[in-house]
Design an enzyme around this catalytic site. Structure first.
Site, PDB file in Angstrom:
ATOM      1  N   ARG A 383      22.211 -45.616  13.465  1.00 28.95           N
ATOM      2  CA  ARG A 383      21.151 -46.906  13.363  1.00 28.95           C
ATOM      3  C   ARG A 383      19.820 -46.741  14.366  1.00 28.95           C
ATOM      4  O   ARG A 383      18.799 -46.975  13.925  1.00 28.95           O
ATOM      5  CB  ARG A 383      21.725 -48.223  13.423  1.00 28.95           C
ATOM      6  CG  ARG A 383      22.967 -48.325  12.342  1.00 28.95           C
ATOM      7  CD  ARG A 383      23.543 -49.830  12.625  1.00 28.95           C
ATOM      8  NE  ARG A 383      22.490 -50.786  12.382  1.00 28.95           N
ATOM      9  CZ  ARG A 383      21.967 -51.692  12.918  1.00 28.95           C
ATOM     10  NH1 ARG A 383      22.225 -51.456  14.512  1.00 28.95           N
ATOM     11  NH2 ARG A 383      20.891 -52.517  12.901  1.00 28.95           N
ATOM     12  N   CYS A 414      22.783 -32.147  18.522  1.00 27.69           N
ATOM     13  CA  CYS A 414      21.701 -31.387  18.687  1.00 27.69           C
ATOM     14  C   CYS A 414      20.464 -32.002  17.839  1.00 27.69           C
ATOM     15  O   CYS A 414      20.003 -31.289  16.666  1.00 27.69           O
ATOM     16  CB  CYS A 414      22.052 -30.023  18.063  1.00 27.69           C
ATOM     17  SG  CYS A 414      23.285 -29.131  19.444  1.00 27.69           S
TER      18      CYS A 414
END
Length: 487
Positions: A383, A414
């Site tokens: 979110r 990453c």
């Protein structure tokens, strides 16, 4: 029981042009909305000293059962979060069962004559379906998967509503076979497809999802009441009226009402009042044009919660009073009977009941920035990356006298955008091994979780009366590897 699908033979759908119909609003006098003051994190005014104490302890957006414990710990549902982290590992999601149940009851109390349908997209597991059923709520699902999970748990299919802007043949056929109570039609192409799949001699109750032309919601990506997004059929260009006409021409479909959903994280009642007014106008036009009175009106959900102390959230008691008044007054002016109301809360039921627990893996200071990296991130909570949502993380498990420092809490993935909380105050001596908690984590975290970097999704542990039990176990590497068939 298992769900077996039968092959579907699609009939070609021939679209017909949409006729432009003017939108004529019933004259309504806008009244000012006076919302009583209430403390953040509560659903009803007048909780006084208890609310003030929670504010002072920094627990206003936590479950009501949250209590400070010795050595900087916090308990939820009578369960120590540090002990839960040691027992179940981290990342970990704690779900307060009684908080969920009390919020279901609050809706039933505020809207005693309405159908309250929990929006499963916020978070769904077998226990959650069982809790909302026991509390007298229906269920709103968006796929054959959500539907199958609910029905195999024992949820009555007649109390289920199926949504979706692009329902697959599998979604529709499963809904028809299992006997869902209502299907919300989201496009004209869906009408012929659904009618072709409906078994002979039966009639499937349906509603039309109407776009009422109202801007509401906490972010542009979660505003669904305007014509510039993918959901529903427009009121202003006549496509909603055209869909009504097409459905009435299908002998296997029974039009039982209208539906609208104006957006998510809506903090005030005014947009809902405006939506009710416009939907009453459409109900009146349908009566005048087709000679039928539709018995149901669904005004969706999207009720805001507070993620941080001091944030606004929607008062459902005020919402109930204003919506009821507008519905009764508007129907009286239009000489319509008052339709049966349906609401679809999701976030407001489960969001404040959840707490995420992470363990700090690294602390890195680069220039003027301090990054606190934890063992979860965007794979269990996308979110912040999607909507820029801001949380109030808290150190637990030890007390600290170090002055606070502004830090950015980041995940382990990453991606530079893997940020859970930007520029938040945490003790300046925070270090690897510490535990961080994130309240208001029950909605749209695990339901939107991914397998990014092959990091397994966290478990969900229910707490109540001092007892913790696993609802959804941690996803293992073996779980993920089973899907990879190999060379």
């Amino acid at each position: 029981m298992s769900i077996q699908e039968l092959p579907i033979q699609e009939k070609p759908v021939q679209e017909q042009p949409v006729q432009e119909l003017p939108v004529q609003e019933l004259p309504v006098q806008e009244l000012p909305v006076q919302e009583p003051h209430r403390a953040p994190g509560t659903d009803s005014p007048g909780q006084g000293a208890h609310t003030d104490a929670r504010d002072a302890e920094g627990l206003s957006v936590w479950p009501r059962s949250a209590r400070p414990e010795p050595h900087g710990d916090i308990s939820v549902g009578g369960v120590s979060l540090t002990e839960a982290a040691d027992r179940f590992g981290t990342p970990l999601y704690i779900l307060d069962e009684q908080e969920v149940r009390e919020r279901c009851r609050a809706y039933r109390t505020a809207f005693p004559d309405a159908d309250i349908v929990y929006a499963a997209k916020a978070f769904l597991c077998r226990a959650m379906a069982h809790w909302v059923q026991e509390e007298g709520l229906g269920l709103d699902v968006c796929s054959a998967g959500e539907l199958a999970l609910a029905v195999t748990t024992g949820f009555p299919p007649e109390k289920i509503v199926l949504h979706g802007n692009a329902k697959s043949p599998e979604d529709l056929s499963t809904a028809l076979r299992l006997g869902v109570g209502r299907i919300v039609v989201d496009s004209t192409s869906e009408i012929a497809r659904l009618a072709a799949l409906t078994p002979a001699g039966t009639r499937q109750p349906v509603m039309v999802r109407v776009v009422p032309g109202i801007v509401a919601g906490g972010h542009t990506k979660i505003r669904t009441g305007t014509d510039d997004q993918k959901f529903g059929l427009s009121l202003t260009d006549g496509s909603a009226q055209h869909a009504v006409t097409r459905i009435l021409d299908q002998p296997h479909l029974e039009l039982v009402g209208l539906h609208c959903h104006i957006g998510s994280q809506v903090t005030t009642v005014k947009p809902y009042v405006a939506a009710v007014r416009r939907m009453i106008g459409l109900l009146a036009r349908i009566r005048d044009q087709h000679g039928i009175t539709l018995p149901q009106l669904n005004i969706g959900g999207g009720h805001a919660i507070a993620y941080r102390p001091g944030e606004e959230h929607l008062n459902i008691s005020v919402l109930a009073g204003r919506v009821r008044a507008e519905l009764e007054d508007g129907c009286a002016r239009a000489q319509l009977p008052v339709p049966r109301l349906t609401l679809e809360p999701g976030r407001a039921v489960v969001g404040p009941a959840g707490v995420a627990v992470y363990r700090v893996l690294a602390v890195k200071r680069t220039g003027t920035h301090t990054f606190v990296a934890v063992d979860g991130g965007m794979s269990d909570n996308p979110r912040p990356a999607l909507y820029g949502v801001r949380y109030a993380p808290r150190l637990i498990g030890r007390t600290s006298t170090a002055p606070p420092r502004l830090v950015t809490v980041v995940g382990r993935h990453c991606e530079a955008g893997d940020i859970l909380a930007d520029e938040v105050a945490l003790p300046g001596d925070i270090h690897p091994g510490d535990l961080l908690t994130v309240p208001a984590a029950g909605a749209y975290h695990l339901s939107m979780a991914s397998g990014y970097n092959l990091v397994g999704r966290p478990p969900v542990v229910a707490v109540s009366d001092g007892i913790a039990r696993v609802l959804v176990r941690r996803e293992s590497l073996d779980d993920m590897s089973r899907r990879d068939i190999g060379l």
